[in-house]
Design a protein around this motif. Structure first.
Motif, PDB file in Angstrom:
ATOM      1  N   PRO A 114       0.819  -1.222   0.000  1.00 21.92           N
ATOM      2  CA  PRO A 114       0.000   0.000   0.000  1.00 21.92           C
ATOM      3  C   PRO A 114       0.846   1.262   0.000  1.00 21.92           C
ATOM      4  CG  PRO A 114       0.011  -1.015   2.174  1.00 21.92           C
ATOM      5  CD  PRO A 114       0.698  -1.976   1.258  1.00 21.92           C
ATOM      6  N   GLU A 115       0.299   2.315  -0.601  1.00 19.08           N
ATOM      7  CA  GLU A 115       0.947   3.611  -0.574  1.00 19.08           C
ATOM      8  C   GLU A 115       0.806   4.229   0.819  1.00 19.08           C
ATOM      9  OE1 GLU A 115       2.805   4.892  -2.924  1.00 19.08           O
ATOM     10  OE2 GLU A 115       2.407   3.170  -4.233  1.00 19.08           O
ATOM     11  N   PHE A 116       1.686   5.145   1.113  1.00 18.51           N
ATOM     12  CA  PHE A 116       1.700   5.770   2.435  1.00 18.51           C
ATOM     13  C   PHE A 116       0.355   6.423   2.765  1.00 18.51           C
ATOM     14  CE2 PHE A 116       2.581   9.386   5.255  1.00 18.51           C
ATOM     15  CZ  PHE A 116       3.238   8.744   6.291  1.00 18.51           C
ATOM     16  N   THR A 117      -0.246   7.095   1.800  1.00 18.64           N
ATOM     17  CA  THR A 117      -1.501   7.811   2.039  1.00 18.64           C
ATOM     18  C   THR A 117      -2.676   6.871   2.289  1.00 18.64           C
ATOM     19  OG1 THR A 117      -1.831   7.947  -0.357  1.00 18.64           O
ATOM     20  CG2 THR A 117      -0.809   9.849   0.738  1.00 18.64           C
ATOM     21  N   GLN A 118      -2.549   5.595   1.929  1.00 24.93           N
ATOM     22  CA  GLN A 118      -3.623   4.628   2.142  1.00 24.93           C
ATOM     23  C   GLN A 118      -3.651   4.094   3.569  1.00 24.93           C
ATOM     24  OE1 GLN A 118      -2.246   2.150  -1.348  1.00 24.93           O
ATOM     25  NE2 GLN A 118      -4.447   2.092  -1.774  1.00 24.93           N
ATOM     26  N   LEU A 119      -2.585   4.318   4.325  1.00 24.34           N
ATOM     27  CA  LEU A 119      -2.449   3.729   5.655  1.00 24.34           C
ATOM     28  C   LEU A 119      -3.183   4.529   6.718  1.00 24.34           C
ATOM     29  CD1 LEU A 119       1.373   2.965   5.466  1.00 24.34           C
ATOM     30  CD2 LEU A 119      -0.486   1.324   5.153  1.00 24.34           C
ATOM     31  N   THR A 120      -3.509   3.854   7.824  1.00 25.11           N
ATOM     32  CA  THR A 120      -4.081   4.551   8.967  1.00 25.11           C
ATOM     33  C   THR A 120      -3.019   5.448   9.591  1.00 25.11           C
ATOM     34  OG1 THR A 120      -3.441   2.804  10.519  1.00 25.11           O
ATOM     35  CG2 THR A 120      -5.605   2.596   9.445  1.00 25.11           C
ATOM     36  N   GLN A 121      -3.442   6.367  10.430  1.00 19.72           N
ATOM     37  CA  GLN A 121      -2.496   7.301  11.045  1.00 19.72           C
ATOM     38  C   GLN A 121      -1.466   6.563  11.893  1.00 19.72           C
ATOM     39  OE1 GLN A 121      -4.369  10.517  13.145  1.00 19.72           O
ATOM     40  NE2 GLN A 121      -2.441  11.452  13.760  1.00 19.72           N
ATOM     41  N   GLU A 122      -1.908   5.554  12.648  1.00 18.41           N
ATOM     42  CA  GLU A 122      -0.981   4.771  13.466  1.00 18.41           C
ATOM     43  C   GLU A 122       0.051   4.074  12.590  1.00 18.41           C
ATOM     44  OE1 GLU A 122      -1.017   1.037  16.668  1.00 18.41           O
ATOM     45  OE2 GLU A 122      -2.725   1.390  15.355  1.00 18.41           O
ATOM     46  N   ALA A 123      -0.415   3.516  11.474  1.00 15.63           N
ATOM     47  CA  ALA A 123       0.497   2.823  10.568  1.00 15.63           C
ATOM     48  C   ALA A 123       1.493   3.788   9.938  1.00 15.63           C
ATOM     49  CB  ALA A 123      -0.298   2.100   9.478  1.00 15.63           C
ATOM     50  N   GLN A 124       1.042   4.994   9.601  1.00 19.64           N
ATOM     51  CA  GLN A 124       1.933   5.982   8.999  1.00 19.64           C
ATOM     52  C   GLN A 124       3.079   6.334   9.939  1.00 19.64           C
ATOM     53  OE1 GLN A 124      -0.408   9.350   7.769  1.00 19.64           O
ATOM     54  NE2 GLN A 124      -1.225   8.323   5.957  1.00 19.64           N
ATOM     55  N   THR A 125       2.777   6.438  11.231  1.00 18.77           N
ATOM     56  CA  THR A 125       3.819   6.768  12.212  1.00 18.77           C
ATOM     57  C   THR A 125       4.925   5.725  12.200  1.00 18.77           C
ATOM     58  OG1 THR A 125       2.203   7.870  13.632  1.00 18.77           O
ATOM     59  CG2 THR A 125       4.276   7.201  14.655  1.00 18.77           C
ATOM     60  N   LEU A 126       4.535   4.452  12.157  1.00 14.16           N
ATOM     61  CA  LEU A 126       5.524   3.376  12.164  1.00 14.16           C
ATOM     62  C   LEU A 126       6.248   3.274  10.830  1.00 14.16           C
ATOM     63  CD1 LEU A 126       6.738   1.122  13.838  1.00 14.16           C
ATOM     64  CD2 LEU A 126       4.885  -0.376  13.081  1.00 14.16           C
TER      65      LEU A 126
END
Length: 650
Positions: free
Chosen positions: A622-634
């Motif tokens: 998945p692209e970064f923008t598709q991820l949840t906020q928690e996932a983006q942090t990691l």
């Protein structure tokens, strides 16, 4: 007096000239016209009047007076010459009133070449000034795939918002990382106050960096500034004095040196590398008293992102802590601190542990890495370990497990049990290690059934419903979450089969046995010298253990057919013994590219850094923008696409 200083400048120039000759280098100033003779310029942009950092002024626009200066802009002509008299007069003017007349220069690839004002630049460099006013024209080269060109275009984007030409990185993606650390959006133009504050802070850092010998390292001042800001945070850095920065650099020097050396990582793949002294004993060593550490001398803290009840990950580490206490029978003390989800909460948890007398601290998630480094710098008497992979730090140790070994076995079990050619795989975060797990599962399944496809779904995207998608596809054998969460009733973890009537049967599960890791690390500390301490400051130390160290394992249902039991036991023992490698032989990725040649095996670095999916995997990263906020942090820290998000600093 001015004549005396001119003679001093000439000495510097002639010394530089001779050094260049000895190295076989061109001894005079570079000429921009000569450089441009083999470069295509696509545009000229007037930047108007600006302060030019003198360190960025490296040559002249035309041949003209080139031979009058050495490569450091110091004069070469004798003091009796007309040139010497004019230089001395300019020096007097600078001392009495200051040079006010702007020079005229061209900027190319963030370096400046003087058209008018060479002697003014020479005088200002001699007196140690930071910058000089000048009218500048920018020459923009055509885009190419060369690294230097890519870096320049990244600089141009940065300049559009900052109007700052001081910063120059040697690694791609660094400008985005700096903006993120400063809390700034990449397309938002800075205010005049923000530009002034940054320029002042960077100028102080530059002087401090030079003062402590940074110019001798193989990295730019900006590279070091990025590391410094990452550790100490920009809001604090911009208020520091030059002296405070010099002290901060002294504390973080090992991290700076590690970056200058290319962020080398020593991957420790088996416990034997740390459980034996690093050097053979000599007569001198026998005569020296051996410093030993007893378990009673240790107090160990474990810091969790969530709680053991609400997070399977924290639960697995809590079981590891309990195992450690059980093994040592109360001879050492441990404590657990949970719900440390933010930088401030992690810092507070560490301070609480230090105040309680802890001398070993395990921070159990990659999102805790940066704060772990800050805390380690503040508390050098404490050993810090962070659970992450592919992190390059000198102040802390990092550790992780080779979970892909277990996933390979799950893939083999799934393919052997199903009558279908399709299996399901639910992944969480697209970070280092996860891609290896997915591909290992696919490799294990393909070993049993060469026609099998693995349908990949992600659980941490904004619009994800993996269970529904797999059900609609008619897929029943699924690899789900790695661990059970105590407060979560679902049994959709490990390898399971979900039948049409809604019943679910767990077939096998991968195991993180962190207790074995903690037990072995404590043992190595007590043995003394087994922590690879000789590498500290030279390489980052990353423990990466698997089945052979009993850190990773697989448990499976006794209801599996006897033949599958035998097969999995054989494969497990072969992996433990090192006679079988999951990523061995010819391997293709989805795009048809050969990732591993026949007769070869992927290296540890290739497995950790894996950013591709095997040819029998159906799905995508998945692209970064598709991820949840928690996932983006990691993912910003450890994602396989973190550079695109302005994240990871390697």
């Amino acid at each position: 007096m001015a004549l005396y200083d001119y003679m001093g400048a000439v000495k510097r120039g002639r010394r530089q000239y001779q050094e260049s000759i000895n190295k076989g280098e061109y001894p005079y100033l570079p000429v921009l016209d000569n450089i441009l003779s083999y470069t295509k310029i696509v545009s000229e942009v007037s930047l108007g009047l600006m302060d030019i950092p003198l360190s960025k002024i490296i040559g002249t626009k035309t041949e003209g007076r080139t031979n009058a200066f050495a490569g450091n802009f110091m004069p070469l002509l004798p003091e009796q010459s007309e040139f010497g008299a004019k230089w001395a007069s300019l020096y007097d003017h600078q001392i009495d009133d200051g040079i006010q007349d702007p020079i005229v220069a061209y900027e190319f690839m963030n370096r400046f070449y003087v058209q008018e004002g060479n002697k003014r630049v020479s005088v200002m460099k001699y007196v140690g000034a930071y910058s000089i006013a000048g009218y500048v024209t920018r020459l923009v080269p055509q885009r190419t795939e060369e690294k230097e060109n890519k870096l320049y275009y990244e600089f141009l984007d940065f300049y559009q918002v900052s109007f700052n030409c001081d910063v120059w990185f040697s690694r791609e993606g660094s400008y985005k990382k700096l903006l993120k650390l400063m809390g700034k959006e990449p397309e938002v133009v800075w205010s005049a106050e923000e530009r002034a504050l940054f320029k002042s802070a960077y100028s102080r850092f530059s002087k401090a960096f030079t003062h402590v010998g940074g110019d001798k390292l193989n990295l730019t001042c900006s590279d070091a500034f990025l590391i410094y800001v990452r550790i100490f945070e920009y809001d604090k850095v911009k208020g520091q004095t030059e002296l405070e920065m010099a002290k901060g650099l002294d504390k973080t020097w090992k991290e700076i040196e590690l970056a200058a050396g290319g962020n080398q990582v020593e991957l420790v793949e088996n416990p034997e590398q740390v459980e034996l002294p690093p050097h053979k004993p000599s007569l001198f060593n026998w005569l020296k008293p051996v410093e030993t550490i007893e378990p009673e001398m240790l107090k160990i803290a474990f810091i969790y992102n969530k709680t053991a009840k609400t997070s399977g990950w924290s639960y697995a580490h809590e079981l590891g802590r309990m195992h450690l206490e059980q093994i040592y029978g109360g001879r050492l003390k441990t404590m657990a601190l949970d719900n440390a989800g933010t930088e401030l909460e992690i810092e507070n948890a560490v301070e609480q542990a230090v105040a309680a007398g802890c001398n070993m601290i395990f921070t159990t998630g990659p999102q805790m890495a940066n704060q772990s480094v800050r805390s380690a710098i503040q508390h050098p008497e404490v050993r810090f370990y962070n659970c992450s992979i592919k992190m390059s730090y000198s102040s802390i140790y990092t550790y992780y497990g080779r979970m892909y070994e277990a996933k390979f076995l799950l893939g083999a079990i799934a393919a052997a049990m199903t009558k279908s050619d399709r299996l399901g795989y639910v992944a969480d975060y697209p970070i280092y290690g996860t891609l290896a797990n997915i591909n290992a599962f696919a490799m294990g399944a393909r070993m049993i059934n060469p026609y099998v496809k693995v349908c990949l779904e992600w659980s941490r995207t904004r619009e994800s419903n993996p269970a529904l998608k797999l059900k609609e596809a008619g897929i029943t054998y699924i690899s789900g979450e790695e661990m059970i969460t105590p407060d979560k009733a679902s049994r959709e973890y490990g390898l399971y089969v979900k039948r049409e009537d809604g019943t679910l049967e767990n077939l096998a599960a991968p195991i993180w046995h962190w207790g074995k890791f903690y037990e072995r690390i404590v043992k190595s500390v007590c043995l003394g010298g087994g922590e690879l301490s000789s590498l500290k400051g030279k390489k980052a130390v990353n423990y990466w253990w698997g089945m052979s160290a009993e850190v990773v394992d697989v448990i499976y249902s006794q209801n599996l057919p006897h033949g599958i039991h035998r097969l999995i036991d054989f494969l497990k023992n072969s992996i433990r013994a090192g006679s079988f490698h999951p990523f061995d032989g010819l391997i293709y990725s989805q795009n048809g590219k050969v990732q591993c040649q026949d007769g070869e095996a992927l290296t540890a670095e290739e497995i950790i850094s894996m950013d591709w999916l095997a040819e029998n995997v159906v799905g995508e990263i998945p692209e970064f923008t598709q991820l949840t906020q928690e996932a983006q942090t990691l993912v910003r820290l450890q994602g396989v696409k973190a550079d695109a998000a302005g994240g990871r600093e390697e």
